[in-house]
Design a protein around this motif. Structure first.
Motif, PDB file in Angstrom:
ATOM      1  N   GLY A 598     -33.706 -21.654   1.684  1.00  6.78           N
ATOM      2  CA  GLY A 598     -34.678 -22.727   1.811  1.00  6.78           C
ATOM      3  C   GLY A 598     -35.696 -22.753   0.699  1.00  6.78           C
ATOM      4  O   GLY A 598     -36.375 -23.772   0.493  1.00  6.78           O
ATOM      5  N   GLN A 599     -35.831 -21.656  -0.048  1.00  5.71           N
ATOM      6  CA  GLN A 599     -36.781 -21.598  -1.158  1.00  5.71           C
ATOM      7  C   GLN A 599     -36.135 -21.879  -2.508  1.00  5.71           C
ATOM      8  O   GLN A 599     -36.824 -21.936  -3.516  1.00  5.71           O
ATOM      9  CB  GLN A 599     -37.419 -20.191  -1.206  1.00  5.71           C
ATOM     10  CG  GLN A 599     -38.104 -19.762   0.082  1.00  5.71           C
ATOM     11  CD  GLN A 599     -39.294 -20.637   0.391  1.00  5.71           C
ATOM     12  OE1 GLN A 599     -40.196 -20.780  -0.421  1.00  5.71           O
ATOM     13  NE2 GLN A 599     -39.293 -21.235   1.567  1.00  5.71           N
ATOM     14  N   LEU A 600     -34.818 -22.060  -2.516  1.00  2.12           N
ATOM     15  CA  LEU A 600     -34.100 -22.192  -3.785  1.00  2.12           C
ATOM     16  C   LEU A 600     -34.219 -23.618  -4.320  1.00  2.12           C
ATOM     17  O   LEU A 600     -33.884 -24.577  -3.625  1.00  2.12           O
ATOM     18  CB  LEU A 600     -32.624 -21.839  -3.568  1.00  2.12           C
ATOM     19  CG  LEU A 600     -31.760 -21.603  -4.803  1.00  2.12           C
ATOM     20  CD1 LEU A 600     -32.300 -20.423  -5.599  1.00  2.12           C
ATOM     21  CD2 LEU A 600     -30.314 -21.351  -4.388  1.00  2.12           C
ATOM     22  N   PRO A 601     -34.684 -23.799  -5.544  1.00  4.48           N
ATOM     23  CA  PRO A 601     -34.778 -25.155  -6.106  1.00  4.48           C
ATOM     24  C   PRO A 601     -33.412 -25.827  -6.183  1.00  4.48           C
ATOM     25  O   PRO A 601     -32.386 -25.165  -6.376  1.00  4.48           O
ATOM     26  CB  PRO A 601     -35.362 -24.913  -7.511  1.00  4.48           C
ATOM     27  CG  PRO A 601     -36.035 -23.585  -7.424  1.00  4.48           C
ATOM     28  CD  PRO A 601     -35.222 -22.773  -6.465  1.00  4.48           C
ATOM     29  N   GLN A 602     -33.419 -27.139  -6.059  1.00  4.55           N
ATOM     30  CA  GLN A 602     -32.179 -27.909  -6.068  1.00  4.55           C
ATOM     31  C   GLN A 602     -31.372 -27.690  -7.343  1.00  4.55           C
ATOM     32  O   GLN A 602     -30.150 -27.546  -7.305  1.00  4.55           O
ATOM     33  CB  GLN A 602     -32.525 -29.392  -5.907  1.00  4.55           C
ATOM     34  CG  GLN A 602     -31.357 -30.345  -6.052  1.00  4.55           C
ATOM     35  CD  GLN A 602     -30.485 -30.388  -4.821  1.00  4.55           C
ATOM     36  OE1 GLN A 602     -30.671 -29.603  -3.909  1.00  4.55           O
ATOM     37  NE2 GLN A 602     -29.524 -31.290  -4.808  1.00  4.55           N
TER      38      GLN A 602
END
Length: 876
Positions: A598-602
C-alpha cells in the motif's frame, strides 16, 4: 440521504442540497465516512487538533454540525460513526456500466479533481499522513475504473468514448490511460480482487480483474471469479441487529485460552517461588504477550511493577527506582532517592537498585515491555538480580517483538543462566477462538440453526484472515460487527484494521532504508519467490540481493518456505518426501505484505510487474498474464492468457469454456459433529492440542480432530502434505467425516495446478519407496504424484488427469456443515497421503477410518502429546 463528496474538493450534501460546514467539520465527516467503523471522540480530537483544547474544539464542531441540520451524532456517545451515509465515489463506481455519450460525459464530470482536495493543511501530522494515503488509495481505484471502462469501449471500437475518458483523465491529473493498470485491476494495497474469498478489499466487488483481449477472455474471468464468491452469504433477511450481536469489546474483552503458553508460565511461576526466574515472551505485535503478562499479574497475589524499556539505561533505572519506592523500607527509600536525585555512575546505581530488589521480602513480578529496545544496561541489572540472594520470590517477565536469538545481550544471558528461558508466543488456535467467541456469537440464544451456521462460518473466515493474531482478529470482528446488518457485508469487504496497519507501519519505519525499499518492491510479488525472482524484482547484483534477503530473514520480515516435507500425523513428525529444492521465501504474514504494498508508488509497482512478466512468462504464463494485465500490457496479457489455457491438460477444471456449465450434483446431507478424544496430558477443557506450521498452513490436532487452516497468502498456493502410515496392508472401505468452512483456490491468479481443499491418495507397498530416501518410484515421481487420487472440492464435479495423477472427483462437497464420504474397494493399502492446495482454506477432519482402523480422531496417548517445555517453544 447524506452524501460525502470525496472526488475533488470535499463537501457534504443532504438530499442533493449542499450543507455549509467548516473545514474541520468536513474533515471529521470525511474521516468517519472513509474509515466506516466507530471512532472514539478522544482519537478524533487528537487527529484534528494539535492543542490542549482538542476535546472542547470537537464538541464545538459537533454542535455546529447539529446546527446545520445534520442530527447524525447522539450527544452522549463516546464512539462516533456515520450511518446511512454514502460517498460520491461509491455512487460513481456503481454507475460504470454501459453508457451513451451523454451518460458517459456526466459520469466523467463527477471527477472534479484529485480526491480529498481542501484537507491538505488541516489537523495533526497523523491526519495529514492519513489524507495522503487515502488520496492515493482513491486515485488507484479511480484509475483502475477508468482503465477498465476505457478498455471496454476500446474493445467495442467506440473511439468517441475512449477520447472522452483519456481527455478527462489528463485534465484532472490522473495517469495516462495507456499507463494505468489493466482492465479492472485490483487495488495495489493487496493486489487481490475483492471477489476472491477472504481477499483484502478494494470496494470493487463488481469489477474483478479479467484478461483484457477478446470476449472469450472476459467471459473466462467471470467464470473463474464467479466460482469464488465469499463463503459467507448475506445476513438473514429481516434481522436488524449486527451479525455478531451487541458484544461490548471494551467492557467484556474475549478471553482466548492459550494452554501451551499458560502451562509454561505456570511452571516458571512454580520455580520462581524457589529461585528467581526470568522469562522472555517474544512475538509480533498483537500476538498476546501483554495479555499473557497481565493475566498472570491478575492471578498472582504478588506485588507487580510494569516498565517500558528504552535505549536509555538511566531513564529505565529511574523508572524502576520510582516504582520500588512504595515497596521498600526506610533505608531502601533513602538509597532509591539518591539514585533518583544524586546519581552516581550508572553501574553503581544498577548495583544499588539490584540490592534493593534482592532485599524485598514480598514476592515481586517485574514486567518489562519492549525489552528488545533496551541495551546492555537492562541485561546487567537482571543478571545482577538473578545472582543475588533474594529474600522473596522473584519473576522477571520480559516482552519482546524480537526473538532473543536476534538480541545479542539477551542471547548471552540465555546461555549463561539456567534461570532464564524464552517462549515464542504462538498465534491463536482455531479451538481457542471457538471456545471464546462461540458462546457470545453463534451460540447465543434466539438464533435459528441457519443463522448459527452462518455466523460460525463468518467467524471462521475472519479468524483465517487474521492468521491467529488476536489484535488483528479483534479489529476484523469489530469492523464486521459495526457494519450495517442490511448491507450484505461479507468477509471480503472487511478492511485491514487501522490498529494493525499502524503497528506494522511503525515496525517498518525502524528498518534500514535499503531493507525497507527492497521489501516494498518485493511486496508486489504475489506468493512465494526464490532468490532469482528477488534479484529480478530488486534490480540488484546477486551479492547485494543476497545481502538484502539475509537481512530480511534475520529480522523475520521474510521466512523460508520448506519444500519436499510431509507431516506424519500419527506423531506430528515432519518427514522428507522429495528432494529439498531451491529455497523459497515469503513475507512473515500477509498483512505485512499488504501494508508495504500500500505504500509502494505506482511507478515502481508497474516497473516490478513488467519485470515479473518477463521473468515468469516461460514457466507460469498464467501468472505472467495476471502481472501483464496489471502492468497495462494488454496485448501481451491476452497472448499469455491464450498460451496458459492451451498448456492446461485436457479436462482441467482451470480451462475456461463458453459451453454451459455441467449440472452440479446434489449436496450431501449434513451429519452430526463427530466426538472428540480427551487427554490428561495437556489441552483446553481437557482436549488434546498440538500444532504444526508449514508452507503457509497451520495444522492442528484438537481433541483428536485434524484441523487445517491456510495463512491466506495471496499467490499460487503451496501444497500441504499429510501422511498416515501403518505396517500391514489393509483392504476395505474408507470413511471420512469432515467439515469445510472456507475455500478459495486463487484461480484468478491463473495457476498451472488445480487448487483443492482436500485430496486423498491411498498408498500401497509398491508406492512406499517413493518416500524420498535417495530414489523415487515411477518415472522420477514420488508415490503421491502418480496414480489415482480422490478429490474433494465444491468446484470440481468431473474426473480429470493432471500430470501422472488421475483425479476422481467426489460428489456432495459443500461448505458450512459436517459431511460424510464413503469410498469402497480399497485393496492392499498401507497408508494415506492427504494433500491440501488452496489460497484460503479452513477444514476439520473429525473421523477417518480405513477397513475399520481408526486414524482420526487420534488416541491422545500417542507420542504427539505435549509434555515438555521444549516441545511448545521454550528455549534453554
Amino acid at each position: 440521504m447524506l452524501t460525502v463528496h470525496l472526488l475533488g474538493h470535499v463537501h457534504v450534501t443532504q438530499d442533493g442540497k449542499v450543507v455549509v460546514l467548516s473545514a474541520k467539520a468536513l474533515a471529521l465527516l470525511v474521516y468517519l465516512a472513509a474509515e466506516r467503523v466507530p471512532q472514539h471522540r478522544e482519537r478524533l480530537a487528537d487527529l484534528l487538533w494539535n492543542s490542549p483544547e482538542a476535546r472542547t474544539n470537537l464538541r464545538v464542531e459537533l454542535a455546529r454540525i447539529r446546527a446545520a441540520g445534520l442530527d447524525i451524532f447522539p450527544p452522549s456517545h463516546q464512539m462516533l460513526s456515520l450511518e446511512h451515509v454514502e460517498t460520491d465515489l461509491d455512487q460513481w463506481m456503481r454507475q460504470s456500466g454501459d453508457m451513451d455519450q451523454t451518460e458517459l460525459a456526466a459520469w466523467l464530470a463527477t471527477l472534479r479533481g484529485l480526491p480529498l482536495c481542501g484537507l491538505e493543511d488541516l489537523g495533526s501530522s497523523n491526519f495529514q499522513m492519513w489524507v495522503e494515503q487515502q488520496r492515493w488509495v482513491y486515485c488507484e481505484r479511480v484509475e483502475a475504473m477508468l482503465a477498465q471502462t476505457y478498455s471496454r469501449y476500446a474493445a467495442a471500437g467506440q473511439t468517441w468514448a475512449t477520447r472522452l475518458i483519456a481527455a478527462r483523465a489528463e485534465t484532472i491529473g490522473f495517469a495516462s490511460v495507456a499507463d494505468m493498470d489493466g482492465e479492472g485491476s485490483a487495488p495495489p494495497e493487496a493486489d487481490r480482487p475483492s471477489g476472491a474469498a477472504l481477499a483484502f478489499p478494494d470496494g470493487q466487488a463488481d469489477h474483478a480483474p479479467h484478461p483484457p483481449a477478446a470476449s472469450t477472455h472476459e467471459s473466462a474471468s467471470a467464470a473463474l471469479l464467479g466460482s469464488q464468491a465469499a463463503v459467507a452469504g448475506p445476513p438473514t433477511p429481516g434481522r436488524k441487529e449486527p451479525l455478531f450481536g451487541a458484544w461490548d469489546w471494551d467492557t467484556q474483552p474475549p478471553e482466548f485460552a492459550r494452554p501451551a503458553e499458560e502451562q509454561v508460565l505456570a511452571r516458571v511461576y512454580e520455580r520462581a517461588a524457589v529461585q528467581p526466574q526470568l522469562l522472555m515472551l517474544s512475538g509480533p505485535p498483537g500476538i498476546g504477550k501483554s495479555y499473557l503478562a497481565n493475566a498472570l499479574s491478575r492471578r498472582l497475589t504478588w506485588e507487580s511493577l510494569h516498565l517500558t524499556a528504552g535505549a536509555s539505561g538511566r531513564l529505565m533505572l529511574a523508572a524502576l527506582a520510582q516504582g520500588l519506592l512504595r515497596l521498600t523500607d526506610i533505608e531502601g527509600t533513602q538509597t532509591l532517592w539518591q539514585v533518583l536525585l544524586q546519581p552516581a555512575s550508572l553501574d553503581e546505581d544498577i548495583v544499588k537498585v539490584a540490592v534493593i530488589l534482592a532485599r524485598l521480602t514480598r514476592p515481586l513480578l517485574l514486567i518489562v515491555e519492549e525489552a528488545d529496545a533496551a541495551g546492555a544496561d537492562l541485561v546487567t541489572l537482571l543478571e545482577c538480580s538473578l545472582q543475588m540472594g533474594n529474600e522473596g520470590p522473584r519473576l522477571f517477565l520480559l516482552l519482546s517483538r524480537e526473538h532473543p536469538d536476534r538480541l545479542p545481550y539477551f542471547r548471552r544471558l540465555l546461555r549463561r543462566s539456567g534461570a532464564v528461558q524464552a517462549l515464542a508466543v504462538q498465534p491463536l488456535t482455531f479451538a481457542s477462538m471457538e471456545a471464546a467467541l462461540g458462546p457470545v456469537f453463534w451460540q447465543r440464544p434466539g438464533l435459528s440453526e441457519a443463522e448459527r451456521r452462518h455466523i460460525h462460518q463468518v467467524a471462521s473466515q475472519l479468524f483465517q484472515r487474521s492468521e491467529g493474531n488476536p489484535l488483528h482478529l479483534r479489529g476484523l470482528l469489530q469492523a464486521f460487527q459495526a457494519a450495517d446488518p442490511d448491507s450484505g457485508s461479507d468477509v471480503a469487504s472487511a478492511m485491514l484494521p487501522p490498529s494493525v496497519r499502524s503497528t506494522l507501519l511503525s515496525e517498518a519505519e525502524d528498518w534500514p532504508e535499503t531493507v525497507r525499499d527492497a521489501m516494498s518492491r518485493l511486496s508486489a510479488v504475489n506468493g512465494s519467490f526464490d532468490r532469482q525472482t528477488a534479484q529480478v524484482v530488486l534490480a540488484l547484483s546477486e551479492e547485494r540481493s543476497e545481502a538484502v534477503l539475509q537481512g530480511a530473514l534475520e529480522r523475520q520480515i521474510l521466512i523460508e518456505v520448506e519444500t519436499g516435507v510431509a507431516l506424519r500425523v500419527s506423531d506430528f513428525t515432519p518427514i522428507r518426501i522429495a528432494p529439498d529444492n531451491e529455497a523459497q521465501y515469503m513475507f512473515r504474514n500477509e498483512a505485512l505484505r499488504v501494508v508495504l504494498a500500500g505504500q509502494l508508488p505506482q511507478r515502481i509497482r508497474q516497473d516490478v510487474r513488467r519485470r515479473l512478466v518477463g521473468w515468469v512468462s516461460a514457466s507460469e504464463p498464467g501468472l505472467a498474464s495476471y502481472y501483464a494485465e496489471r502492468a497495462g500490457l494488454q496485448e501481451q496479457a491476452g497472448q499469455l492468457w491464450t498460451r496458459y489455457q492451451s498448456q492446461l491438460p485436457a479436462g482441467s477444471p482451470l480451462i475456461v469454456s463458453e459451453a454451459p456449465a455441467l449440472l452440479q450434483p446434489p449436496s450431501a446431507a449434513a451429519v452430526p459433529e463427530p466426538p472428540r478424544t480427551v487427554s490428561r496430558v495437556l489441552g483446553q477443557g481437557g482436549r488434546w492440542l498440538h500444532e504444526y506450521r508449514a508452507s503457509g498452513y497451520t495444522v492442528s490436532l484438537d481433541g483428536g480432530w485434524l484441523n487445517v487452516m491456510s495463512d491466506g497468502r495471496y499467490g499460487h498456493p503451496q501444497t500441504l502434505h499429510l501422511r498416515f502410515e501403518w505396517p500391514e496392508a489393509l483392504s476395505g472401505d474408507l470413511d471420512l467425516t469432515w467439515r469445510l468452512d472456507v475455500f478459495g483456490g486463487g484461480e484468478e491468479l491463473r495457476p498451472s495446478r488445480t487448487p483443492f481443499p482436500l485430496r486423498i491418495k491411498p498408498l500401497r507397498p509398491t508406492d512406499r519407496p517413493g518416500r524420498y530416501a535417495g530414489h523415487q518410484s515411477g518415472p522420477n515421481l514420488p508415490d503421491w504424484e502418480q496414480g489415482d487420487v480422490y478429490l474433494f472440492s465444491p468446484r470440481v464435479h468431473s474426473d480429470f488427469r493432471e500430470g501422472a495423477l488421475s483425479y476422481l472427483a467426489q460428489p456432495g462437497v459443500q461448505t458450512g456443515q459436517w459431511m460424510t464420504h464413503h469410498l469402497t474397494g480399497l485393496q492392499g493399502v498401507t497408508g494415506l497421503h492427504l494433500s491440501v492446495r488452496a489460497l484460503d482454506v479452513s477444514l476439520s477432519i473429525g473421523q477417518l477410518m480405513v477397513a475399520g482402523r481408526r486414524l482420526l480422531p487420534i488416541d491422545p496417548s500417542g507420542r504427539a502429546a505435549l509434555n515438555t517445555l521444549d516441545s511448545i517453544g521454550t528455549v534453554k
